[in-house]
Design a protein around this motif. Structure first.
Motif, PDB file in Angstrom:
ATOM      1  N   SER A  83       8.488 -17.383  -4.260  1.00 55.37           N
ATOM      2  CA  SER A  83       9.763 -16.964  -4.837  1.00 55.37           C
ATOM      3  C   SER A  83      10.918 -17.589  -4.075  1.00 55.37           C
ATOM      4  CB  SER A  83       9.870 -15.431  -4.784  1.00 55.37           C
ATOM      5  OG  SER A  83      10.985 -14.971  -5.517  1.00 55.37           O
ATOM      6  N   ASP A  84      12.076 -17.661  -4.742  1.00 51.12           N
ATOM      7  CA  ASP A  84      13.340 -18.025  -4.101  1.00 51.12           C
ATOM      8  C   ASP A  84      13.274 -19.348  -3.357  1.00 51.12           C
ATOM      9  OD1 ASP A  84      15.272 -15.346  -4.172  1.00 51.12           O
ATOM     10  OD2 ASP A  84      13.144 -14.870  -4.280  1.00 51.12           O
ATOM     11  N   ILE A  85      12.712 -20.353  -4.000  1.00 44.15           N
ATOM     12  CA  ILE A  85      12.643 -21.690  -3.400  1.00 44.15           C
ATOM     13  C   ILE A  85      14.033 -22.309  -3.264  1.00 44.15           C
ATOM     14  CG2 ILE A  85      11.929 -24.053  -3.924  1.00 44.15           C
ATOM     15  CD1 ILE A  85       9.763 -22.482  -2.546  1.00 44.15           C
ATOM     16  N   GLU A  86      14.913 -22.047  -4.227  1.00 41.33           N
ATOM     17  CA  GLU A  86      16.324 -22.443  -4.165  1.00 41.33           C
ATOM     18  C   GLU A  86      16.530 -23.911  -3.783  1.00 41.33           C
ATOM     19  OE1 GLU A  86      18.023 -19.527  -1.539  1.00 41.33           O
ATOM     20  OE2 GLU A  86      18.157 -18.029  -3.134  1.00 41.33           O
ATOM     21  N   GLY A  87      15.840 -24.790  -4.514  1.00 39.10           N
ATOM     22  CA  GLY A  87      16.058 -26.219  -4.327  1.00 39.10           C
ATOM     23  C   GLY A  87      15.428 -26.818  -3.098  1.00 39.10           C
ATOM     24  N   ARG A 124      21.949 -23.349  -3.989  1.00 43.24           N
ATOM     25  CA  ARG A 124      21.924 -23.520  -2.529  1.00 43.24           C
ATOM     26  C   ARG A 124      21.295 -24.826  -2.081  1.00 43.24           C
ATOM     27  NH1 ARG A 124      20.903 -17.664  -2.719  1.00 43.24           N
ATOM     28  NH2 ARG A 124      22.799 -16.612  -1.978  1.00 43.24           N
ATOM     29  N   GLY A 125      20.090 -25.149  -2.494  1.00 37.89           N
ATOM     30  CA  GLY A 125      19.430 -26.364  -2.037  1.00 37.89           C
ATOM     31  C   GLY A 125      19.770 -27.581  -2.875  1.00 37.89           C
ATOM     32  N   PRO A 126      19.459 -28.800  -2.361  1.00 41.85           N
ATOM     33  CA  PRO A 126      19.860 -30.033  -3.041  1.00 41.85           C
ATOM     34  C   PRO A 126      18.826 -30.631  -3.987  1.00 41.85           C
ATOM     35  CG  PRO A 126      19.068 -30.560  -0.845  1.00 41.85           C
ATOM     36  CD  PRO A 126      18.971 -29.058  -0.986  1.00 41.85           C
ATOM     37  N   LEU A 127      17.650 -29.998  -4.133  1.00 43.11           N
ATOM     38  CA  LEU A 127      16.603 -30.586  -4.963  1.00 43.11           C
ATOM     39  C   LEU A 127      16.119 -29.598  -6.022  1.00 43.11           C
ATOM     40  CD1 LEU A 127      14.593 -32.513  -2.216  1.00 43.11           C
ATOM     41  CD2 LEU A 127      16.205 -33.463  -3.880  1.00 43.11           C
ATOM     42  N   VAL A 128      17.075 -28.953  -6.657  1.00 42.27           N
ATOM     43  CA  VAL A 128      16.761 -27.984  -7.708  1.00 42.27           C
ATOM     44  C   VAL A 128      16.075 -28.668  -8.884  1.00 42.27           C
ATOM     45  CG1 VAL A 128      17.748 -26.437  -9.432  1.00 42.27           C
ATOM     46  CG2 VAL A 128      18.590 -26.390  -7.078  1.00 42.27           C
ATOM     47  N   MET A 129      16.629 -29.789  -9.323  1.00 41.73           N
ATOM     48  CA  MET A 129      16.087 -30.461 -10.502  1.00 41.73           C
ATOM     49  C   MET A 129      14.631 -30.860 -10.290  1.00 41.73           C
ATOM     50  SD  MET A 129      18.586 -30.353 -12.652  1.00 41.73           S
ATOM     51  CE  MET A 129      17.959 -31.452 -13.911  1.00 41.73           C
ATOM     52  N   GLU A 130      14.326 -31.336  -9.100  1.00 43.51           N
ATOM     53  CA  GLU A 130      12.958 -31.754  -8.817  1.00 43.51           C
ATOM     54  C   GLU A 130      11.993 -30.569  -8.830  1.00 43.51           C
ATOM     55  OE1 GLU A 130      15.640 -34.960  -7.435  1.00 43.51           O
ATOM     56  OE2 GLU A 130      15.664 -32.783  -7.339  1.00 43.51           O
ATOM     57  N   TYR A 167      26.982 -20.466  -6.411  1.00 36.92           N
ATOM     58  CA  TYR A 167      26.078 -20.940  -5.365  1.00 36.92           C
ATOM     59  C   TYR A 167      25.507 -22.321  -5.654  1.00 36.92           C
ATOM     60  CZ  TYR A 167      26.356 -16.019  -4.136  1.00 36.92           C
ATOM     61  OH  TYR A 167      26.815 -14.766  -3.812  1.00 36.92           O
ATOM     62  N   VAL A 168      26.061 -23.031  -6.629  1.00 35.25           N
ATOM     63  CA  VAL A 168      25.569 -24.364  -6.968  1.00 35.25           C
ATOM     64  C   VAL A 168      25.841 -25.322  -5.814  1.00 35.25           C
ATOM     65  CG1 VAL A 168      25.865 -26.318  -8.545  1.00 35.25           C
ATOM     66  CG2 VAL A 168      25.843 -23.978  -9.432  1.00 35.25           C
ATOM     67  N   HIS A 169      24.848 -26.120  -5.457  1.00 34.33           N
ATOM     68  CA  HIS A 169      25.012 -27.098  -4.383  1.00 34.33           C
ATOM     69  C   HIS A 169      26.073 -28.126  -4.770  1.00 34.33           C
ATOM     70  CE1 HIS A 169      23.981 -30.312  -1.517  1.00 34.33           C
ATOM     71  NE2 HIS A 169      23.374 -29.373  -0.807  1.00 34.33           N
ATOM     72  N   GLU A 170      26.884 -28.520  -3.800  1.00 34.72           N
ATOM     73  CA  GLU A 170      28.008 -29.432  -4.082  1.00 34.72           C
ATOM     74  C   GLU A 170      27.548 -30.754  -4.688  1.00 34.72           C
ATOM     75  OE1 GLU A 170      28.346 -31.313   0.441  1.00 34.72           O
ATOM     76  OE2 GLU A 170      29.982 -30.115  -0.387  1.00 34.72           O
ATOM     77  N   LYS A 171      26.327 -31.164  -4.386  1.00 30.99           N
ATOM     78  CA  LYS A 171      25.786 -32.402  -4.960  1.00 30.99           C
ATOM     79  C   LYS A 171      25.869 -32.388  -6.484  1.00 30.99           C
ATOM     80  CE  LYS A 171      21.159 -34.253  -5.887  1.00 30.99           C
ATOM     81  NZ  LYS A 171      19.740 -34.246  -5.479  1.00 30.99           N
TER      82      LYS A 171
END
Length: 345
Positions: A83-87, A124-130, A167-171
């Motif tokens: 759970s809660d991998i968040e990118g 939060r994290g930068p690799l949500v799409m992946e 909480y969307v990552h700035e990327k």
């Protein structure tokens, strides 16, 4: 220049499918688009590339159709739930490899087992799409081997689908400017991922286990809804911002937006729920245990004599855990392959 390139974002625009992505050209980040007709959908592959870790690269074709998930599943094989991998793609990948859900080529190696993502891939994290595209890809690979991938929606999925972007990552906000496609539009019904997310459930029952991101508040138990009814009622409203929600639908408001919602409830882990509340949930939905995320703990933690298990650990801090359910036993597991017995029937 640090690249902010990402997997493509797939939009349905009239009778066309448009893959929009950010690429590097002459040392600049620029928008790139590829256009296909609807009839060419089966020719489209999504490529997820990691310039700093090319061994992580993977690709997946688009699904020909998308249909809503069932709510209730039999207890077959093993279950790995996170759970809660968040990118945090690396943590997610490491957990799957450590417990032989996949191999390094992303082949499904879990047989008739089930992988459960218990909400919050987003933010939060930068690799949500992946993370999203990997789940998307593994769904089909699992089915071919008799397994299954379950993606339970969390509050951050719903936030992104309804335009709450705190909480969307700035990327991703930078990408949106380059693409000239507002971030809010990325996960709407006119996109592949938006349509895919719309097939997912608020909660699911697998054998004697109830999987829900936040939990079941006492007020939800008072509603005369089955698990399937909750999913059926909520699904049409996934993309509706709270400010546009019809106020006369009080029960749906509690299910979708309130602090008592299955997405948002923290009563189990914060000490607000009672043993009687938990027992009522178990009885109503005919389950023995409830698996939750949403409220972060330093390690997978059991509450109420093992009837509730919280699997939200701080992946971004290197503490990546989940649970493995096998033969009536529940194990705490981590990305190094640790297996520690928590509860057994």
């Amino acid at each position: 220049m640090k690249s902010i390139a990402d997997a493509p974002h797939i939009f349905y625009e009239g009778d066309m499918i448009v893959l929009r992505s950010v690429i590097t050209r002459q040392h600049k980040q620029v928008a790139h688009a590829q256009t296909y007709s609807l009839q060419q959908k089966q020719r489209i592959w999504v490529h997820c590339n990691f310039p700093e870790h090319p061994e992580w690269n993977f690709s997946t074709p688009l699904k020909p159709t998308l249909t809503p998930e069932p709510t209730i599943f039999p207890a077959t094989g093993r279950i790995l739930a996170v759970s809660d991998i968040e990118g945090n793609f690396e943590a997610f990948r490491d957990l799957l490899l450590a417990h032989e859900v996949i191999d390094t080529a992303y082949n499904w190696t879990f047989g008739n087992g089930r992988l459960v993502m218990n909400g919050d891939c987003f933010d939060r994290g930068p690799l949500v799409m992946e993370c999203l595209w990997l789940l998307y890809a593994l769904e089909e690979k699992a089915k071919q081997q008799g397994g299954y991938v379950h993606f339970i929606l969390g509050n951050h999925e719903i936030m992104n689908m309804t335009g709450d972007l705190r909480y969307v990552h700035e990327k991703y906000l930078e990408q949106a400017l380059i693409l000239q496609k507002d971030y809010f539009s990325w996960f709407q019904p006119a996109t592949e991922l938006g349509r895919w997310l719309a097939t997912k459930n608020v909660l699911e029952k697998i054998g004697p286990f109830l999987f829900v991101h936040g939990g079941i508040a006492p007020i939800i138990n008072l509603l005369s809804y089955s698990l399937s009814a909750i999913n059926r009622l909520c699904r049409p409203w996934y993309f509706t911002p709270v400010e546009a929600f019809p106020v006369q639908f009080a029960a749906l408001y509690y299910l979708l937006y309130s602090s008592e919602s299955p997405f948002w409830y923290r009563g189990y882990a914060m000490g607000h729920a009672t043993a009687r509340d938990v027992e009522e949930t178990l009885r109503k939905f005919d389950v023995r245990r409830i698996i939750i995320g949403h409220t972060t703990t330093e390690k997978v933690t059991v509450f109420f004599d093992g009837r509730v298990i919280d699997i939200d650990t701080p992946h971004a801090d290197g503490i990546s855990e989940g649970v493995l359910i096998e033969g009536g036993q529940v194990f705490r597991v981590n990305k190094k392959g640790l297996r520690e017995l928590l509860v057994k029937d």
